[in-house]
Scaffold this motif. Structure first.
Motif, PDB file in Angstrom:
ATOM      1  N   LYS B  65       0.848  -1.174   0.000  1.00  0.00           N
ATOM      2  CA  LYS B  65       0.000   0.000   0.000  1.00  0.00           C
ATOM      3  C   LYS B  65       0.888   1.228   0.000  1.00  0.00           C
ATOM      4  CE  LYS B  65      -4.153   1.690   2.071  1.00  0.00           C
ATOM      5  NZ  LYS B  65      -4.496   2.331   3.307  1.00  0.00           N
ATOM      6  N   ARG B  99      14.556   6.860  -0.237  1.00  0.00           N
ATOM      7  CA  ARG B  99      13.487   7.610   0.420  1.00  0.00           C
ATOM      8  C   ARG B  99      12.283   6.751   0.744  1.00  0.00           C
ATOM      9  NH1 ARG B  99      12.680  13.391  -2.030  1.00  0.00           N
ATOM     10  NH2 ARG B  99      11.011  13.283  -0.506  1.00  0.00           N
ATOM     11  N   LYS B 101      10.163   4.214   2.896  1.00  0.00           N
ATOM     12  CA  LYS B 101      10.077   3.697   4.265  1.00  0.00           C
ATOM     13  C   LYS B 101       9.033   2.604   4.235  1.00  0.00           C
ATOM     14  CE  LYS B 101      11.167   8.076   6.459  1.00  0.00           C
ATOM     15  NZ  LYS B 101      10.897   8.966   5.306  1.00  0.00           N
ATOM     16  N   MET B 103       7.005  -0.223   6.254  1.00  0.00           N
ATOM     17  CA  MET B 103       6.694  -0.605   7.635  1.00  0.00           C
ATOM     18  C   MET B 103       6.581  -2.124   7.721  1.00  0.00           C
ATOM     19  SD  MET B 103       5.899   2.623   8.235  1.00  0.00           S
ATOM     20  CE  MET B 103       5.572   3.913   7.064  1.00  0.00           C
ATOM     21  N   VAL B 104       7.404  -2.671   8.545  1.00  0.00           N
ATOM     22  CA  VAL B 104       7.250  -4.089   8.850  1.00  0.00           C
ATOM     23  C   VAL B 104       7.177  -4.207  10.359  1.00  0.00           C
ATOM     24  CG1 VAL B 104       8.364  -5.011   6.813  1.00  0.00           C
ATOM     25  CG2 VAL B 104       9.739  -4.353   8.768  1.00  0.00           C
ATOM     26  N   GLY B 106       7.932  -4.323  13.912  1.00  0.00           N
ATOM     27  CA  GLY B 106       9.105  -3.918  14.683  1.00  0.00           C
ATOM     28  C   GLY B 106       9.870  -2.766  14.069  1.00  0.00           C
ATOM     29  N   GLY B 107       9.298  -2.098  13.113  1.00  0.00           N
ATOM     30  CA  GLY B 107       9.952  -0.893  12.631  1.00  0.00           C
ATOM     31  C   GLY B 107      10.052  -0.848  11.119  1.00  0.00           C
ATOM     32  N   LEU B 108      11.056  -0.127  10.660  1.00  0.00           N
ATOM     33  CA  LEU B 108      11.215   0.061   9.233  1.00  0.00           C
ATOM     34  C   LEU B 108      12.100  -1.028   8.659  1.00  0.00           C
ATOM     35  CD1 LEU B 108      11.831   3.898   9.175  1.00  0.00           C
ATOM     36  CD2 LEU B 108       9.733   2.703   8.599  1.00  0.00           C
ATOM     37  N   ARG B 125       0.037  -7.518   3.836  1.00  0.00           N
ATOM     38  CA  ARG B 125      -0.019  -6.185   3.272  1.00  0.00           C
ATOM     39  C   ARG B 125       1.081  -5.334   3.900  1.00  0.00           C
ATOM     40  NH1 ARG B 125      -5.325  -2.465   3.042  1.00  0.00           N
ATOM     41  NH2 ARG B 125      -5.877  -3.953   1.424  1.00  0.00           N
ATOM     42  N   LEU B 126       1.921  -4.823   3.078  1.00  0.00           N
ATOM     43  CA  LEU B 126       2.979  -3.939   3.569  1.00  0.00           C
ATOM     44  C   LEU B 126       2.582  -2.501   3.258  1.00  0.00           C
ATOM     45  CD1 LEU B 126       6.177  -5.832   2.393  1.00  0.00           C
ATOM     46  CD2 LEU B 126       5.149  -5.823   4.647  1.00  0.00           C
ATOM     47  N   MET B 127       3.134  -1.606   4.010  1.00  0.00           N
ATOM     48  CA  MET B 127       2.809  -0.205   3.779  1.00  0.00           C
ATOM     49  C   MET B 127       4.108   0.525   3.472  1.00  0.00           C
ATOM     50  SD  MET B 127       0.621   2.129   6.253  1.00  0.00           S
ATOM     51  CE  MET B 127       0.233   3.804   5.882  1.00  0.00           C
ATOM     52  N   MET B 129       5.934   4.215   2.725  1.00  0.00           N
ATOM     53  CA  MET B 129       5.784   5.661   2.832  1.00  0.00           C
ATOM     54  C   MET B 129       6.956   6.284   2.116  1.00  0.00           C
ATOM     55  SD  MET B 129       5.593   7.823   6.310  1.00  0.00           S
ATOM     56  CE  MET B 129       6.146   9.492   6.288  1.00  0.00           C
ATOM     57  N   GLY B 130       6.702   7.391   1.514  1.00  0.00           N
ATOM     58  CA  GLY B 130       7.779   8.078   0.812  1.00  0.00           C
ATOM     59  C   GLY B 130       7.234   8.785  -0.403  1.00  0.00           C
TER      60      GLY B 130
END
Lengths: 896, 465
Positions: B65, B99, B101, B103-104, B106-108, B125-127, B129-130
């Motif tokens: 996503k 650039r 990021k 989210m998994v 426990g963090g990035l 589903r992974l998210m 950002m950037g």
């Protein structure tokens, strides 16, 4: 019941019957004289009746049992058939009054028989008007009598009996005597009351005899709603564990009649996750479950559905999405489009300088960092959640970022943090776009901008849960950075994003900071607050210990600083609304350094009893405020706020608290006067009562600038999200009055932004669901801000203005949005009017007054209630607030 | 798309052995890939077949996503570092890997993380950002804030108020209106204190040369016959307004004679003295104040005299001067008269040729400034001739008027009307300049509620000698 205040006039049969006894007894004080007099002007009919009754009395004394029985039965007939008005004693009773003693004497002499029981019955009725107070003869003879149908003697008799039972019960409890015979009678009375629309009396009696469980057997589908509404509203006035017991019964009844939404709301009030689960597992209608999810989402409850509650994976995911509030932004924007307020507003639109004469409007040629900062906040508050504004975001076609960048850098140093974070407020609840737009700030070289971006991520995620946990992933790596502003940004962001979630990962990450002796005090304070928010009302021991240790380890000189006072608040938030659970921690706090000890004590108490309406605690706080000290003591501020926090629970206590605060204004020391406006703000948050508005307006010109500042901010808080024209006018005048005073002007600007919060679509009130449920995270956010405002100069007017963003926790759309079965917005006509208290009223009284008909989505003001104006649909929740799913009414026939 | 591919080669230098196809997936050798078909039809990989269980499962399909979009089937080769996955996403979204990021739990997701430790699951589903947006840069030159400035610069008024606290009077929280003349006097005084001509050894100050008016005062007591003389320097002439005064000149004349009471040493008591003043030295610029404000004792307030007092466009102060000064002025006045006569002659004698360059300049100036020739002439000459050759004539031309509109000293509005170099008049109403005609300037003489002159500034007409 007689010990607690009477919630409404129809309640409390105990006290009522006492009152009637009293009124009836007035003539009996001097019976002879009056009777003699009356004898003369008795009508012939009455005279005949009187003689007849006298004859019966004589015959009862006769030796012949048969004759006695006939006489008694005739007497009973006379009494039963007698009708009278409300104000006078029925005639047969009146005429029999002189013979009460004779009959009593006769009863004692009689051998046990049916006749004797019959006489006991009659004596029991006569005792209704005759027996001396406290004798409870009516009850005594009732128990000795034939135990026949209790209702045959009329309503008043039953009420009187109920009153006597509660007295007798109290006596027997203290003597530890058996109560079985009483309980049998109670059964009869309750059954009678429940059948005759007198649910409050039944409930009162059962509360007196401490056996509410009996109620469940007697409610039926016609009276359970009235019963439960009486139970839930009386819970607010009950002390100690009784209130929980009462609500428990209400929950049981709701569940019995499958009134799941109400059961869920009650379960949330009880903060009982088990009950919430039960509601989900008991109901098998998916659509109704969706409605439950909306209710949970509004309350800000973190809740994980499991397979037991919804077996289907895909459906469960969709339900979980509703609970996670992912659609909140969409619904809010639907409302905004419908009301046509999408157009972004500039701070100038809010200040309306053209309405002021000359001087204040003359724009300075040089930017003032303070005023730009104020504009940043105003812009953020006004355009909150609209995803567009005219300072921070720019339309996509002109995405050079020029405008956004330039405004960001029109703020100075720490101001840039607030400016960057304001982007989060503008994109509130819209996680996907919010994170995308904030991303550019992460690559900045300016530490303040990065701090703001971190905080912005927290704000965007406020109240929204996401399975990917973007906030945690993004913020976690920044909490141990060197730069304190970046640290605070990340810590506060986590607090906002995960408020109320009790997320263990966050606990594990944040608690070590509390033990870090190198961390500065401000970092420590924000960590404590964030932990308090994430674990609000959880009574978490581990965190409490960590905060206590941090407080103990800090050196004495630091404890006097403003930020040290926020540490106890973090501790208090852990116990928000949890009453006695705080006691152990409160004991520990007594060992603290004296600089903080009292302050900590007040904070813990006020948090623990927040929203309970506990009168004793209010009195305790008032007592603390009544003390006068040479030097301003800091603990009195929290004590004043404590009054408001405890008393805000219900309307009567609230009015009393407002009056008490007026007294504090007159007699209190300066440090108390500074807190009073803030307490008033909490009592009337987003609910501008005229009298409070006037008080605050007066204080906004106070000679003590701190009182004035608190009053100005409070004006903004009571009008938050209302667009109230009167407050807006007051603030405009204040802006020209204080145009030379930078600090006061800043406060005025903030207040102006608050009044137009979300262009009037938002509320800050932590209460929802017809003022029944209190959202703990919302209250926590408000209280944090108010504590910060206790020392305005050091915190809000200093470098920590972003503490204002704690208000995000309390921001909720004040809307009713009806959706169809596919969760798409559906416009239906609704009547919106002032809510009327119908608790304890018989029949089907009107629930709103002075209503207007609109079509949804509509805005609901404080104290407003909506009802559907069409029969075509039935709502799945009895409380028409927030998202409500409508189902087509199968019985509906179109007139045409 | 072509651009992306080229850039990706640059950014994936360590992984140059992988080629990236246009769909954003890395092709794999068949030995690694158990299901070569699945790559083509873009479906999520089926759960591992027991048949090829011996081959290590390296592909996991996830959905990603990004902002509002969802990329439903993105394959991860978990045997490769996550950086490869990021390059895939770069192709899909255009966000450079550095650039991104992701989210998994426990963090990035770190570039060099181990997929097996990250624990991605099939269908997860992974998210991401950037953005590829420009990075926010601080402007080269930050804005200057009021708060940054030294206190004095914040508002000009602040200095004035600091130096002269009387101007800081407040009523109702706002600063009160102050007297313009008082302000002018204070300004001149301050300037005279700080400005000294560097050349002059005896400290002759500039302000005095420009604005100072020297008076010879003769104080005479009629009773005792005592008489004394003294000199004083003032910076403005006062025009006292009484019933008889209709014209500026009358007001000035009356101002020269005053009575005062003081202790007489010869009589041993206080006596009435008559003070008779004569101008003994004229300035370059003559300031004239109309004394319109006075303290009205009965009503306890500063009142304003609205009486109309005419003032001329050019003022001759010859008859206010002392005999000494008159003598000095005679010469230049004669020159001026001659020049004027000549000019009149020029005007009457049609088509007489212009003789001197100076004269031609004069006429030009006259033509351009229609009727204000004299003042312009002097300006024109100033530029031509050295300072010392200028001589005062006692004749002055009006160059600026300060008017006051309103009924009292504590309120109203001050406006300046100033003659420009080109002879035009401009009214300066706050920040709003308005062009005015010269004839309207003389109408500011009072007698109503319109703007009326409070201070007039005249400039000396000089002649070259």
């Amino acid at each position: 019941m007689s010990k607690t205040p009477d919630p409404n006039s129809t309640g409390a049969s105990g006290s009522k019957s006492n009152r009637e006894e009293a009124t009836i007894k007035v003539p009996s004080k001097d019976p002879k004289k009056k009777d003699d007099k009356k004898d003369e002007d008795l009508s012939e009919e009455d005279l005949a009746l009187k003689q007849q009754l006298e004859l019966y009395v004589e015959r009862v004394q006769d030796a012949d049992a048969g004759l006695q029985k006939v006489a008694l039965e005739s007497m009973r007939q006379e009494i039963r058939t007698a009708t009278s008005s409300m104000t006078s004693v029925p005639k047969p009773l009146k005429f029999l009054r002189p013979h009460y003693g004779t009959l009593k004497g006769n009863y004692e002499k009689m051998p046990d028989s049916d006749v004797k029981k019959l006489l006991a019955d009659i004596l029991s009725v006569l005792a209704l008007t005759m027996s001396a107070e406290g004798e409870r003869e009516s009850l005594k003879y009732r128990l000795l009598g034939s135990q026949g149908d209790i209702g045959s003697w009329g309503h008043e008799y039953v009420r009187n009996l109920a009153g006597e039972i509660s007295q007798e019960y109290g006596k027997r409890q203290s003597e530890e005597a058996p109560i079985d015979d009483l309980m049998e009678l109670v059964q009869q009375i309750v059954a009678f009351h429940m059948k005759h629309n007198a649910e409050p009396e039944a409930v009162d009696l059962l509360m007196e005899v401490e056996d509410l469980d009996l109620l469940v057997e007697h409610v039926d589908s016609t009276n359970y709603k009235r019963t439960c509404s009486y139970l839930t509203s009386s819970a607010k006035y009950l002390p100690g564990p009784d209130d929980m017991l009462v609500l428990d019964i209400a929950y049981t009844i709701y569940m019995k009649f499958e009134e799941y939404p109400s059961a869920l709301v009650t379960a949330l009030y009880l903060d009982n996750t088990q009950y919430v689960k039960q509601v989900f597992t008991s109901c098998d209608d998916l659509l109704r479950k969706k409605q439950f999810c909306y209710i949970l989402a509004r309350h800000g409850q973190t809740f994980e559905l499991d397979t037991e509650m919804c077996a289907e994976d895909e459906e469960r995911e969709r339900l979980q999405e509703i609970i996670n509030n992912t659609k909140l932004s969409e619904g809010y924007l639907t409302l905004a489009r419908d009301i046509e307020v999408m157009e972004a507003k500039t701070p100038e639109d809010i200040y309306k300088p053209h309405l002021l004469d000359g001087r204040a409007s003359a724009g300075a040629s040089v930017d003032s960092a303070r005023q730009n900062l104020a504009s940043t906040f105003v812009n953020a508050f006004v355009n909150a959640g609209f995803s567009q504004d005219k300072l921070m975001t720019v339309p996509s076609e002109a995405s050079s970022g020029a405008a956004s960048t330039s405004w960001l850098f029109k703020n100075k140093e720490h101001g840039k943090a607030s400016a960057a974070a304001s982007l989060g407020m503008i994109l509130l609840w819209d996680v996907d776009s919010g994170l995308a737009q904030l991303d550019k700030y992460f690559h900045s070289t300016d530490t303040h901008v990065i701090a703001g971006a971190l905080l912005g991520v927290g704000i965007v995620n406020c109240g929204i849960k996401n399975e990917c946990d973007p906030a945690l992933a993004l913020l976690a790596e920044y909490i141990d950075k060197e730069d304190p502003s970046i640290r605070i940004g990340a810590i506060m962001g986590l607090g906002l994003a995960y408020a109320g979630s009790q997320n263990e990962q966050i606990r594990d990450k944040l608690t070590p900071i509390l033990g870090d002796s190198k961390a500065s005090l401000d970092v420590l304070a924000f960590t404590a607050i964030s932990l308090g928010l994430v674990y609000v009302g959880s009574c978490n021991e581990e965190i409490a210990q960590a905060i206590i240790f941090a407080l103990m380890e800090r050196i004495e000189s630091e404890l006097g600083e403003p930020f040290a006072r926020l540490l106890p608040l973090g501790l208090g938030l852990l116990y928000l609304g949890k009453q006695e659970s705080v006691e152990a921690t409160a004991e520990v706090s007594k060992t603290f350094n004296e600089k903080i000890r009292k302050h900590c004590d007040m904070t813990l108490l006020s948090c623990a009893y927040a929203g309970t309406g506990n009168v004793l605690k209010v009195q305790h706080f008032l007592g603390q405020c009544a003390q006068h000290f040479e030097k301003g003591e800091t603990f009195q501020g929290p004590a004043v706020l404590g009054i408001a926090m405890v008393a805000m629970a219900e309307e009567l206590g609230l009015e009393m608290a407002i009056r008490s605060l007026e007294h504090l204004l007159q007699y209190g020391e300066q440090n108390i006067r500074r807190a009073v406006p803030l307490a008033l703000a909490l009592l009337c948050i987003s609910n501008p009562k005229v009298n409070v508005m006037d008080t605050l307006s007066r204080l906004s010109h106070d000679s003590d600038s701190e009182v004035a500042m608190a009053a100005i901010v409070s004006l903004g808080l009571i009008g938050a999200g209302t667009n109230n024209a009167r407050i807006a006018g007051m603030l405009r005048n204040l802006s020209s009055y204080y145009y030379k005073e930078a600090n006061l002007l800043f406060c005025v600007r903030i207040a102006q932004g608050l009044v137009h919060l979300g262009k009037g679509l938002l509320t800050l009130s932590p209460y929802h669901s017809e003022h029944f449920l209190l959202s703990p995270t919302a209250l926590a956010g408000l209280v944090t801000l108010l504590y910060a405002c206790l020392d305005m100069k050091a915190i809000v007017l200093g470098k920590y203005h972003y503490i204002l963003y704690f208000l995000t926790l309390a921001m909720q759309p004040r809307m009713l949005l009806t959706v169809d079965e596919n969760l798409k917005p559906l416009s239906v006509p609704v009547r919106v009017g002032q809510a009327v208290d119908v608790v304890g009223q018989a029949g089907r009284p009107k629930t709103i007054t002075g209503f207007q008909t609109h079509s949804t989505p509509v805005l609901l003001a404080a104290g407003d209630r909506a009802e559907l104006a069409t029969e075509k649909y039935t709502p799945l929740s009895p409380i028409l607030e927030g998202f409500v799913i409508l189902k087509e009414n199968p019985d509906y026939r179109d007139d045409q | 798309m072509v651009d992306h591919v080229t850039t990706i080669y640059q950014c994936t230098l360590p992984f140059h052995e992988y080629k990236i196809n246009s769909r954003g997936h890395l092709p794999f050798s068949t030995s690694k890939l158990s299901h070569p078909n699945s790559k083509q039809n873009q479906k999520p990989l089926p759960s591992p077949h027991p048949a090829n269980a011996e081959a290590p499962i390296t592909m996991v399909t996830v959905s990603v996503k990004w902002q509002k979009e969802v990329y439903p089937a993105v394959e991860i080769d978990i045997s490769q570092p996550p950086y490869v996955f990021k390059c895939q996403l770069y192709d899909l979204t255009g966000v450079p890997p550095e650039r991104q990021k992701i989210m998994v739990k426990g963090g990035l997701l770190k570039d060099d993380a181990d997929w097996s430790k990250v624990g991605v699951k099939e269908g997860q589903r992974l998210m991401m950002m950037g953005t590829a947006d420009e990075i926010v840069k601080a402007p080269e030159k930050g804005p200057i804030f009021v708060e940054d400035m030294p206190e004095e610069e914040q508002v000009v008024n602040v200095v004035l108020r600091k130096k002269y606290p009387q101007f800081g009077q407040q009523s109702n929280g706002a600063f009160m209106q102050q007297d313009a003349e008082e302000c002018w006097t204070q300004l001149l005084y301050t300037l005279s204190q700080s400005l000294k001509l560097p050349s002059s050894s005896e400290g002759l100050d500039v302000v005095k040369a420009l604005f100072g008016i020297e008076f010879d005062n003769r104080i005479h007591c009629a009773e005792s016959g005592e008489e004394s003389t003294e000199t004083e320097t003032v910076y403005s002439l006062k025009c006292h307004i009484s019933q008889e005064v209709n014209h500026l000149h009358e007001g000035l004349k009356r101002g020269l004679k005053s009575e005062l009471e003081k202790a007489s040493p010869s009589l041993g008591r206080s006596a009435v003295y008559v003070k008779d003043s004569r101008i003994n030295g004229l300035p370059r610029y003559l300031t004239i104040q109309f004394v319109r404000f006075f303290w009205k004792r009965e009503s306890n307030q500063k009142a304003k005299i609205l009486r109309k007092v005419d003032y001329p466009l050019s003022l001759d102060v010859y008859d206010l001067c002392s005999d000494n000064l008159r003598k000095k002025l005679e010469g230049p006045r004669q020159v001026l008269r001659d020049a004027e006569g000549k000019k009149a002659g020029l005007k009457t004698s049609v088509k007489t040729s212009v003789s001197t360059a100076g004269d031609s300049k004069m006429t030009e100036a006259e033509e351009s400034s229609s009727g204000s020739g004299e003042a312009s002439k002097s300006t024109a000459q100033e530029g031509l001739l050295p300072e010392e050759e200028h001589q005062l004539t006692g004749i002055y031309d009006l160059v600026a008027v300060l008017t006051h509109k309103g009924r009292s000293a504590d309120s109203g509005h001050y406006v300046a009307w100033v003659k420009q170099e080109n002879g035009k008049w401009v009214q300066f109403d706050d920040d709003n300049p308005i062009l005015q005609r010269e004839e309207d300037i003389t109408k500011l003489s009072g007698g109503g509620d319109w703007h009326m002159a409070y201070i007039c500034m005249y400039k000396a007409r000089v002649v070259p000698m």
